[in-house]
Scaffold this active site. Structure first.
Site, PDB file in Angstrom:
ATOM      1  N   GLY A  52       2.103 -21.936 -13.046  1.00 51.40           N
ATOM      2  CA  GLY A  52       1.584 -21.200 -11.899  1.00 51.40           C
ATOM      3  C   GLY A  52       2.030 -19.753 -11.942  1.00 51.40           C
ATOM      4  N   SER A  53       3.147 -19.451 -11.286  1.00 48.39           N
ATOM      5  CA  SER A  53       3.642 -18.075 -11.220  1.00 48.39           C
ATOM      6  C   SER A  53       4.069 -17.535 -12.586  1.00 48.39           C
ATOM      7  CB  SER A  53       4.822 -17.997 -10.248  1.00 48.39           C
ATOM      8  OG  SER A  53       4.428 -18.353  -8.941  1.00 48.39           O
TER       9      SER A  53
ATOM     10  N   GLU B  28      -5.467  -7.348  -5.814  1.00 47.06           N
ATOM     11  CA  GLU B  28      -5.634  -8.727  -5.354  1.00 47.06           C
ATOM     12  C   GLU B  28      -4.710  -9.016  -4.175  1.00 47.06           C
ATOM     13  OE1 GLU B  28      -5.017 -13.358  -6.889  1.00 47.06           O
ATOM     14  OE2 GLU B  28      -5.049 -11.717  -8.350  1.00 47.06           O
TER      15      GLU B  28
ATOM     16  N   GLY C 157      -2.357 -26.803  22.396  1.00 42.41           N
ATOM     17  CA  GLY C 157      -1.998 -28.201  22.620  1.00 42.41           C
ATOM     18  C   GLY C 157      -2.705 -29.108  21.618  1.00 42.41           C
TER      19      GLY C 157
END
Length: 383
Positions: free
Chosen positions: A136-137, A248, A345
């Protein structure tokens, strides 16, 4: 009464006209279909061509390539209105603000003239594929591999969490052209999805952004013309990604702030109409104090965002500034919308209510485009 915030400092009469066009297009072509798109996990393909017909695609791409000839401010107006409409299905931010700009910055002149006009009309839908099942990163750790073979590259690998993956006709793929060179071995290849060996996996079932087509992509011996390499040589992909990521991240900040403002407006309206114990919910001190804090968060986030947009328009927004914008605005929108849900709520937990959908949609903003933790790491490097 909605929030009374000053008009953005970068706004102009032309941009306000574009805002009206964007708003009317979204009301007509997007809002009525949101429930169906969420069920189908994708927007209609013709949405793209309709957007192209009215000039909402590639707003900041030069006219010589079929675009609108505008600036990032034009893109920001569209993205703000999309967020305020409560839509997360249409992947226009990726198509307009990311994919088109990689092509504008790094594709050859011949390829710009081939691809950009088609993106501008909606004939082609764009996507960018970085994330993999195991990466991912840490972009340096990607496994997708491209091997040069004459005038082509042979591409093999898999990508996941790809926005516009189902409809994409063109995908920018982050891959390794030299697996032993770390970041210097990363390159970007443009794959047209009609190419043999490319296939799409399933549409992913997400917690939020239900209507946005997010797919797995697979590349099995896909032969990609060497001319589709972005940049003049192999190994420039990581630098290209780092140069484009600030925009981005600013895009994510734009949508976060607009979403925050919209959530506060929704909650103000609801709490002034809904009664409990014989009086409007808004009349209770807890409600007023919660919304006073939310309105302040909105005002501060808007001021910071406008400053960042101005810097970006001047070419002055750096990596750290963009990281700060993304970190602050996404953390704030998650906090504020969670507080707003509490004021609704039980109805705030029902997906028929826009505030519930917004609550689910914004959670990913702290993850995609670089996690909050990665943003802090980037910011800390400048300290």
């Amino acid at each position: 009464m909605p929030l009374q915030l000053p008009k953005s400092s970068w706004s102009t009469t032309e941009l306000e006209d574009l805002r009206e066009l964007s708003r009317s297009f979204l009301q007509k072509e997007v809002t009525p279909h949101q429930e169906r798109w969420a069920a189908e996990k994708k927007a209609d393909r013709e949405l793209w061509t309709k957007a192209g017909e009215v000039g909402l695609l590639c707003l900041s791409i030069p006219e010589e390539y079929g675009g609108g000839g505008g600036t990032f401010a034009h893109e920001a107006v569209l993205y703000e209105e999309q967020a305020r409409a409560g839509d997360s299905a249409w992947g226009v931010t990726v198509h307009n603000g990311i994919v088109a700009h990689y092509l504008l910055a790094y594709a050859s002149e011949e390829k710009k003239r081939e691809w950009l006009p088609k993106l501008a009309t909606g004939e082609m839908v764009g996507a960018i594929a970085m994330t993999e099942p195991g990466t991912g990163s840490d972009l340096q750790g990607i496994k997708t591999r491209a091997v040069r073979d004459g005038d082509h590259y042979v591409l093999n690998g898999a990508k996941t969490f790809i926005t516009n993956g189902f409809h994409a006709d063109l995908v920018i793929v982050a891959c390794k052209t030299d697996p032993d060179a770390g970041a210097q071995g990363v390159s970007l290849l443009v794959v047209e999805t009609a190419t043999p060996g490319f296939r799409r996996g399933r549409l992913l079932d997400k917690v939020g952004m239900k209507g946005q087509d997010t797919s797995e992509l697979f590349f099995d011996d896909v032969r990609v013309p060497a001319a589709n390499l972005l940049g003049e040589a192999e190994g420039q992909g990581f630098v290209q990604l780092m140069r484009q990521l600030p925009q981005e991240r600013l895009i994510i900040a734009v949508t976060a702030v607009a979403g925050l403002e919209a959530a506060v407006d929704l909650t103000l309206e609801y709490t002034k109409e809904r009664t409990a114990f014989g009086r409007p919910i808004f009349s209770f001190q807890n409600t007023k104090f919660t919304l006073a804090e939310a309105a302040t968060e909105a005002a501060v986030a808007r001021a910071f965002l406008d400053q960042c947009v101005e810097r970006h328009l001047k070419g002055e927004l750096d990596v750290q500034g963009a990281a700060m914008a993304k970190l602050w605005t996404t953390e704030r929108v998650n906090k504020v919308i969670d507080d707003c849900v509490q004021l609704f709520g039980g109805y705030g937990y029902m997906t028929e209510y826009p505030i519930a959908r917004a609550w689910a949609d914004v959670r990913i903003s702290r993850i995609f485009g670089g996690t909050s933790e990665i943003m802090k790491e980037i910011i800390s490097r400048s300290l």
